[in-house]
Scaffold this motif. Structure first.
Motif, PDB file in Angstrom:
ATOM      1  N   GLY A 151       0.828  -1.215   0.000  1.00  0.00           N
ATOM      2  CA  GLY A 151       0.000   0.000   0.000  1.00  0.00           C
ATOM      3  C   GLY A 151       0.856   1.256   0.000  1.00  0.00           C
ATOM      4  N   ALA A 152       1.886   1.253   0.859  1.00  0.00           N
ATOM      5  CA  ALA A 152       2.739   2.436   0.956  1.00  0.00           C
ATOM      6  C   ALA A 152       3.493   2.661  -0.349  1.00  0.00           C
ATOM      7  CB  ALA A 152       3.713   2.282   2.124  1.00  0.00           C
ATOM      8  N   VAL A 153       4.001   1.572  -0.933  1.00  0.00           N
ATOM      9  CA  VAL A 153       4.756   1.714  -2.180  1.00  0.00           C
ATOM     10  C   VAL A 153       3.835   2.167  -3.321  1.00  0.00           C
ATOM     11  CG1 VAL A 153       6.047   0.461  -3.949  1.00  0.00           C
ATOM     12  CG2 VAL A 153       6.564   0.097  -1.534  1.00  0.00           C
ATOM     13  N   ALA A 154       2.630   1.594  -3.365  1.00  0.00           N
ATOM     14  CA  ALA A 154       1.678   2.005  -4.414  1.00  0.00           C
ATOM     15  C   ALA A 154       1.371   3.498  -4.284  1.00  0.00           C
ATOM     16  CB  ALA A 154       0.400   1.185  -4.311  1.00  0.00           C
TER      17      ALA A 154
ATOM     18  N   ILE B  24       4.321   5.506  -5.494  1.00  0.00           N
ATOM     19  CA  ILE B  24       4.375   5.599  -6.964  1.00  0.00           C
ATOM     20  C   ILE B  24       3.418   6.686  -7.467  1.00  0.00           C
ATOM     21  CG2 ILE B  24       3.833   4.364  -9.105  1.00  0.00           C
ATOM     22  CD1 ILE B  24       4.803   1.800  -7.647  1.00  0.00           C
ATOM     23  N   ASN B  25       2.188   6.678  -6.957  1.00  0.00           N
ATOM     24  CA  ASN B  25       1.231   7.737  -7.332  1.00  0.00           C
ATOM     25  C   ASN B  25       1.797   9.108  -7.007  1.00  0.00           C
ATOM     26  OD1 ASN B  25      -0.802   6.169  -8.403  1.00  0.00           O
ATOM     27  ND2 ASN B  25      -1.931   5.989  -6.472  1.00  0.00           N
ATOM     28  N   GLY B  26       2.391   9.227  -5.816  1.00  0.00           N
ATOM     29  CA  GLY B  26       2.912  10.513  -5.357  1.00  0.00           C
ATOM     30  C   GLY B  26       4.061  10.997  -6.219  1.00  0.00           C
TER      31      GLY B  26
ATOM     32  N   GLU C   8      -0.741  15.275 -13.991  1.00  0.00           N
ATOM     33  CA  GLU C   8      -1.910  15.544 -13.155  1.00  0.00           C
ATOM     34  C   GLU C   8      -2.327  14.285 -12.399  1.00  0.00           C
ATOM     35  OE1 GLU C   8      -1.499  16.323 -16.210  1.00  0.00           O
ATOM     36  OE2 GLU C   8      -2.417  18.235 -16.773  1.00  0.00           O
ATOM     37  N   ALA C   9      -2.722  14.496 -11.136  1.00  0.00           N
ATOM     38  CA  ALA C   9      -3.091  13.368 -10.284  1.00  0.00           C
ATOM     39  C   ALA C   9      -4.227  12.562 -10.895  1.00  0.00           C
ATOM     40  CB  ALA C   9      -3.499  13.886  -8.905  1.00  0.00           C
ATOM     41  N   PHE C  10      -5.153  13.230 -11.531  1.00  0.00           N
ATOM     42  CA  PHE C  10      -6.295  12.545 -12.140  1.00  0.00           C
ATOM     43  C   PHE C  10      -5.805  11.521 -13.162  1.00  0.00           C
ATOM     44  CE2 PHE C  10      -9.798  11.906 -15.003  1.00  0.00           C
ATOM     45  CZ  PHE C  10     -10.926  11.973 -14.203  1.00  0.00           C
TER      46      PHE C  10
ATOM     47  N   THR D 183       0.758  12.314   1.351  1.00  0.00           N
ATOM     48  CA  THR D 183      -0.689  12.077   1.403  1.00  0.00           C
ATOM     49  C   THR D 183      -1.055  10.840   0.578  1.00  0.00           C
ATOM     50  OG1 THR D 183      -1.193  13.535  -0.478  1.00  0.00           O
ATOM     51  CG2 THR D 183      -1.242  14.516   1.719  1.00  0.00           C
ATOM     52  N   TYR D 184      -0.376  10.653  -0.574  1.00  0.00           N
ATOM     53  CA  TYR D 184      -0.673   9.466  -1.382  1.00  0.00           C
ATOM     54  C   TYR D 184      -0.232   8.194  -0.671  1.00  0.00           C
ATOM     55  CZ  TYR D 184      -2.015  12.428  -5.253  1.00  0.00           C
ATOM     56  OH  TYR D 184      -2.676  13.336  -6.030  1.00  0.00           O
ATOM     57  N   MET D 185       0.898   8.271   0.046  1.00  0.00           N
ATOM     58  CA  MET D 185       1.355   7.100   0.798  1.00  0.00           C
ATOM     59  C   MET D 185       0.380   6.771   1.920  1.00  0.00           C
ATOM     60  SD  MET D 185       5.486   7.583   0.919  1.00  0.00           S
ATOM     61  CE  MET D 185       5.777   5.993   1.688  1.00  0.00           C
TER      62      MET D 185
END
Lengths: 321, 525
Positions: free
Chosen positions: A105-108, A111-113, A122-124, A219-221
């Motif tokens: 979860g943290a790694v995913a 990656i998003n972050g 863009e985050a979207f 925040t993503y993590m």
């Protein structure tokens, strides 16, 4: 005395209204079995939505949470089944799977972050992409079918979902704990302040010596870890994972956040609002199950209407002329 | 100058009052605008200038009062009805601070917007184009009437607004802070233009915070204070000090406080050597001494902010940059502003609204954002935060209706004081402030100058970037002048003088070589 604020009180009033409707609709609604079922079910979306509150407050969005939950479920099941041959203790296997789940979860989330902050996408778009990737990966892992947890482990693990402490199922306690920690983190720490500042105006945040990229990535993590916590209590419920696991969780999580009064464009977030939002969404589904007045198939429609009405009321557009 | 017989009276208001709801904001203003006169209206922020101007041009209704207009034949006509359309018909045209142009249309189309010339069936574009060219020619402007307005620089847009006013046959031209968006040279072009309008018998209303501009072009000065008329004066009779005094209503002990001498010129706090900015071929070097105010002057776009932000890591340096930054003799790399802050360096941005304050957040939230590390271990100590805020409100004289408003609801001057309080709360020893008094009234300006003096007196070192030359001269021990993204000269002592600064700022003069300047022969503290 703090003055009455509709924006803060709104979600709570809505919760009372929906609850009252439930009481009126069916006597079974108030049974302790039903109430604890509602709380337990709302904890999945609720925990994910608490993570989403951080992401959205800091001005981001994460669409990948549902697929991420399915992917982490699949990984946990495969890992536990594989460890059956080498480790004797079921508890040890489960603990290892939980640790792995939190790590994934943290790694995913990381990656998003990193893709949003360092690659400046863009985050979207980033999370729309990872949403497809995780969903596809879990389908591939299950070979288009369903991954099932070994029954021996499943029996031991099911305690995590079905176990009860002080009259409430474990998931409810986990939900409460995540909410309290989330509240403290968002409202009482430097990190929380930084989330508000970054979501409010990134340039001001940067000129206030805030490491904007780090805050956003964090925040993503946090979101990833919340998804993994939700997954940890979700896996023992069904003991399986497939391409259909966690479908539309991202929308329900975002809906819970928005109903709770957090502003989608960032800079403004409320943990307790989010908790109430998750409860309202679950309650609606539950009430539709208990009544014949509206078809259960219209669950999504009712939820959609609630989100739109909630935002309309929060914007105060009805107050103008 | 004001020989009344030669100038025909154009426009006067008597006992003008304006209320918003129960609150009266203008309390009986008399004003006489004469053709061929530049009439400056002077007042602190919130004195009522903007409201008055909006009423004059018909954008706001007046609550009470009389308007008279005369065409010069001597007979005066009282206007009983007043709105924007009537005002324009009477030739009163307001040029807003924020321009009123249709960005996607061409210059010619804008000039005749709402005033179009019709052919038999369609718009007569050709005539409008020719006429527009004529107006622009009169203004001696080389703007192409076919250019799209959104492609034009700010000064050209202003020119289009003025041409538009001409097309409406303006007899009273109201300019609301026209020079706020212009460079000094562009302002001079505007003043020449205003002078020509004056010779043509147009009455000009001119609003500006810049006293030397008013001194330069005004014939008559009307001073407002808190919505009251202080008086109208012949500009020749007022010195800049007089103007400031009338505006503020009390004796400004002096606009610029006594700045203590630099205790030891050999003590260098910050040294920047051979830093290469993006888009520049020549590296820049400078040093800041302990207890010093180092001014940075130069024209808009000369790279002052870029230099400082590159030093602080807020911008990337040019590729192949080999420059170095030393703080108290130790080489530093400010990758993040937080690194600079932890070493006692703070930066006050010139973009108060875009980068300085969170306008929709509360005052306390804004105040502590730069110094949260001071008041938190695991959790933020909000009691300590409140105490610090109360203290800062007192120290910096931040005025607000109540503590719970958001920063965006503070007046500009108070926002600036809050921003100053915010960065000083981190207790920096090296403070860099960028345009600290832009758009701020003279009373608050003077306060900020006194804060600066107190800071240096207590051992802080300061870099002051400002486009206001008098401010740089009045406060700095030394002045570095920038031109084309490099330091073109450094002035010291009696050498700090307006014309000399302008020579370096415009590239007329340049330092002999970039190697031996700014404190050669000094050593680290």
């Amino acid at each position: 005395m703090p003055k009455f604020d509709l924006k803060t009180a709104g979600p709570f009033i809505a919760l009372v209204v929906v609850f009252t409707i439930g009481v009126l609709v069916n006597d079974a609604f108030l049974s302790s079995g039903n109430l604890s079922n509602i709380l337990a079910r709302s904890s999945f979306i609720g925990i994910v939505a608490i993570g989403a509150t951080f992401v959205i407050t800091a001005g981001g969005i994460d669409l990948s949470v549902g697929s991420m939950a399915a992917f982490i479920s699949g990984c946990m099941i495969l890992l536990m089944n594989a460890l059956m041959d080498t480790i004797d203790s079921m508890v040890a296997i489960i603990i290892l799977a939980i640790i792995a789940s939190l790590g994934i979860g943290a790694v995913a989330g990381l990656i998003n972050g990193l893709l949003t902050t360092k690659a400046k996408i863009e985050a979207f778009i980033v999370t729309l992409g990872t949403m497809g990737i995780y969903r596809s990966l879990v389908t591939y892992m299950a070979d288009g079918g369903t991954l099932s947890l070994n029954f021996t482990i499943g029996d031991v693990y099911s305690e995590v979902y079905y176990g009860v402490f002080l009259g409430l199922p474990y998931p409810v306690w986990v939900f409460l704990a995540v909410a309290v920690i989330g509240y403290v983190l968002l409202n009482m720490t430097v990190f929380g302040r930084h989330c508000f500042a970054v979501g409010s105006n990134e340039s001001v945040a940067r000129y206030s010596a805030i490491n904007v990229d780090r805050v956003k990535t964090a925040t993503y993590m946090l979101q990833g870890v919340c998804v993994s916590i939700a997954t940890i209590i979700y896996v023992p419920r069904l003991g399986s994972a497939s391409g259909q696991t966690g479908i539309l969780w991202e929308l329900e999580a975002i809906a819970a956040v928005i109903i709770g009064g957090t502003v989608l464009k960032g800079g403004y977030g409320r943990i307790w609002g989010t908790v109430v939002g998750a409860l309202i969404l679950t309650l609606i589904g539950n009430i539709l199950n208990l009544t014949d007045a509206v078809s259960n198939y219209l669950n999504g429609a009712v939820q959609g209407i609630i989100v739109i009405v909630a935002v309309y009321l929060q914007r105060g557009a009805w107050r103008r002329d | 100058m004001s020989d009344e017989n030669t100038k025909s009276l154009i426009f006067s208001v008597k006992n003008l009052r304006k209320s918003f709801g129960p609150v009266e904001v203008l309390h009986g203003i008399d004003l006489t605008l004469r053709g061929g006169e530049v009439h400056a209206i002077l007042g602190e922020n919130g004195a009522g200038k903007s409201t008055l101007v909006k009423i004059l041009s018909g954008f706001e209704a007046l609550t009470q009062g009389e308007l008279h207009i005369s065409d010069g034949s001597g007979s005066s006509q009282r206007l009983t009805l007043w709105n924007n359309a009537i005002a324009e018909q009477a030739g009163v045209v307001l040029i807003h601070q924020e321009f009123n142009l249709a960005e996607q249309l061409t210059v010619a189309e804008n000039i005749f917007l709402g005033n179009e010339i019709n052919g038999r069936f369609f718009l007569d574009k050709k005539t409008m184009r020719i006429k527009a060219q004529e107006y622009l020619d009169v203004l001696r402007s080389d703007i192409d009437p076919d250019a799209a307005v959104d492609q034009l620089p700010v000064s050209a847009k202003q020119m289009v607004e003025i041409a538009k006013a001409q097309a409406k046959n303006a007899r009273v031209l109201v300019l609301d802070e026209p020079t706020a968006v212009l460079t000094q040279q562009e302002s001079q072009v505007l003043f020449e233009l205003i002078d020509r309008f004056r010779q043509d018998g147009v009455a000009i209303v001119f609003i500006s915070h810049k006293l030397d501009e008013i001194k330069q072009i005004a014939d008559v000065i009307t001073v407002l204070r808190d919505g009251e008329l202080v008086g109208s004066y012949s500009a020749a009779d007022l010195s800049k000090d007089d103007m400031a005094r009338l505006m503020v209503g009390r004796e400004l002990s002096s606009l610029f406080p006594e700045i203590p001498k630099v205790p030891d010129a050999s003590k260098v706090v910050l040294r920047v050597s051979d830093l290469l900015l993006q888009g520049s071929s020549e590296p820049s070097s400078f040093e800041l001494r302990k207890g010093e105010v180092l001014g940075f002057s130069g024209l808009v776009g000369s790279g002052r902010t870029a230099l400082i932000e590159t030093v602080l890591g807020l911008r990337n340096s040019a590729k192949g940059n080999t420059g170095r930054v030393e703080l108290r003799g130790e080489r530093v790399n400010f990758k993040q502003l937080s690194v600079a802050r932890s070493k006692g360096v703070a930066y006050l941005t010139k973009d108060r609204k875009g980068s300085g304050l969170l306008l929709e957040k509360g005052l306390v939230f804004n105040f502590s954002l730069f110094s949260l590390h001071k008041i938190s271990r695991l959790l933020i100590d909000t009691k300590q935060e409140d105490v610090a805020f109360k203290k800062a409100v007192e120290t910096f004289d931040i005025r607000m209706k109540d503590k719970s408003i958001v920063a965006g609801n503070l007046s500009g001057g108070n926002q600036q004081k809050l921003l100053l309080a915010k960065i000083l709360e981190a207790e920096p020893s090296v403070i860099i402030i960028d345009e600290p008094t832009r758009g701020i009234d003279i009373g608050t300006k003077s306060q900020i100058y006194h804060f600066i003096a107190e800071l240096v007196a207590s051992g802080h070192s300061l870099i002051l970037i400002s486009s206001d030359i008098t401010e740089v001269i009045g406060l700095s021990h030394r002045v570095a002048v920038m031109y084309h993204s490099q330091i073109s000269g450094v002035l010291e002592g009696d050498g700090i003088e307006e014309h000399e600064i302008m020579r370096y700022a415009t590239g007329l003069k340049n330092k002999p070589s970039h190697h031996d300047q700014l404190g050669s022969g000094t050593s680290n503290a």
